[in-house]
Design a protein around this motif. Structure first.
Motif, PDB file in Angstrom:
ATOM      1  N   ILE A 170       0.921  -1.214  -0.053  1.00 14.19           N
ATOM      2  CA  ILE A 170       0.142  -0.129   0.040  1.00 14.19           C
ATOM      3  C   ILE A 170       0.852   1.209   0.063  1.00 14.19           C
ATOM      4  CG2 ILE A 170      -1.704   1.378   1.343  1.00 14.19           C
ATOM      5  CD1 ILE A 170      -2.982  -0.836   0.086  1.00 14.19           C
ATOM      6  N   GLU A 171       2.070   1.348   0.798  1.00 17.36           N
ATOM      7  CA  GLU A 171       2.689   2.316   0.942  1.00 17.36           C
ATOM      8  C   GLU A 171       3.565   2.494  -0.516  1.00 17.36           C
ATOM      9  OE1 GLU A 171       6.871   2.740   2.903  1.00 17.36           O
ATOM     10  OE2 GLU A 171       5.572   3.801   4.356  1.00 17.36           O
ATOM     11  N   GLU A 172       4.024   1.563  -1.066  1.00 15.85           N
ATOM     12  CA  GLU A 172       4.661   1.701  -2.372  1.00 15.85           C
ATOM     13  C   GLU A 172       3.563   2.358  -3.362  1.00 15.85           C
ATOM     14  OE1 GLU A 172       7.977   1.483  -3.333  1.00 15.85           O
ATOM     15  OE2 GLU A 172       8.191   1.208  -1.280  1.00 15.85           O
ATOM     16  N   PHE A 173       2.584   1.801  -3.476  1.00 20.98           N
ATOM     17  CA  PHE A 173       1.403   2.192  -4.354  1.00 20.98           C
ATOM     18  C   PHE A 173       1.080   3.777  -3.999  1.00 20.98           C
ATOM     19  CE2 PHE A 173      -3.084   2.838  -5.479  1.00 20.98           C
ATOM     20  CZ  PHE A 173      -3.038   2.483  -7.075  1.00 20.98           C
ATOM     21  N   CYS A 174       1.038   4.058  -2.985  1.00 18.61           N
ATOM     22  CA  CYS A 174       0.944   5.548  -2.576  1.00 18.61           C
ATOM     23  C   CYS A 174       2.043   6.508  -3.115  1.00 18.61           C
ATOM     24  CB  CYS A 174       0.702   5.867  -0.939  1.00 18.61           C
ATOM     25  SG  CYS A 174      -0.724   5.233  -0.529  1.00 18.61           S
TER      26      CYS A 174
END
Length: 205
Positions: free
Chosen positions: A96-100
């Motif tokens: 999720i963090e990488e996507f953000c």
């Protein structure tokens, strides 16, 4: 514990403060589609590759300190709410963090009290205490409107947080949300365990 295998579904939560319209999303929609529909009202940040997160702690006078990592970015921000005894360094949280990062959106991931790097004793943890943890993250760390992403048991806490903070939560995204697992397990307890039922009720409120 058994986990309800539900399709990930995102839905807008009406919020007058941010002027967000109520738009439903079906199972075929994901976080990228959700973010694409949200008006961009915050200035763009530096390229995502320059954004880094470091371990920090949210100090709470009468409650255990919470370990978290906060990625700066544009609004709305994303808060990942992990599953039962899951860590903020888990596969889903990092994804999720990488996507953000790829979209330049803010993101917060954290450990519940008694879990991972946060203070507290896991044996003394209750759903009520973890609910307070989620609300502390929303109240004290999140800037502006937020999208809550709840995984498994985190999906149950996500729903409670959305009800408690409708002015800050603009959308929900459930990942295998265990929204009915607790109620199902509770109803399956034998009658002779009524004392245990009362205990669970008191410590889950």
């Amino acid at each position: 514990m058994a986990v309800a295998r539900l399709a990930a579904v995102a839905a807008w939560v009406p919020c007058r403060s941010w002027g967000c319209a109520a738009v439903p999303f079906g199972p075929h929609r994901g976080l990228s589609a959700l973010l694409a529909r949200i008006p961009q009202r915050a200035p763009r940040w530096l390229p995502a590759c320059r954004q880094k997160t470091s371990l920090s702690f949210l100090n709470r006078p009468d409650l255990p300190n919470l370990a978290y990592k906060k990625l700066k970015g544009k609004s709305p921000g994303i808060i990942f709410i992990p599953g039962y005894l899951s860590y903020m360094n888990g596969t889903k949280a990092l994804a999720i963090e990488e996507f953000c990062k790829s979209l330049g959106h803010a993101c917060i991931r954290f450990d519940y009290s008694g879990v991972g790097s946060s203070d507290g004793n896991s044996e003394e943890s209750t759903l009520g205490k973890w609910r307070k943890d989620v609300l502390s993250i929303i109240d004290d760390l999140a800037d502006g409107p937020q999208i809550l992403v709840g995984s498994s048991l985190g999906g149950w806490l996500m729903l409670h947080a959305a009800i408690a903070r409708p002015e800050k939560v603009v959308a929900l995204l459930g990942v295998a949300t265990a929204a009915d697992t607790l109620v199902t397990k509770f109803n399956q307890l034998p009658v002779e365990d009524s004392g245990r039922k009362n205990y669970i009720s008191l410590h889950s409120a």
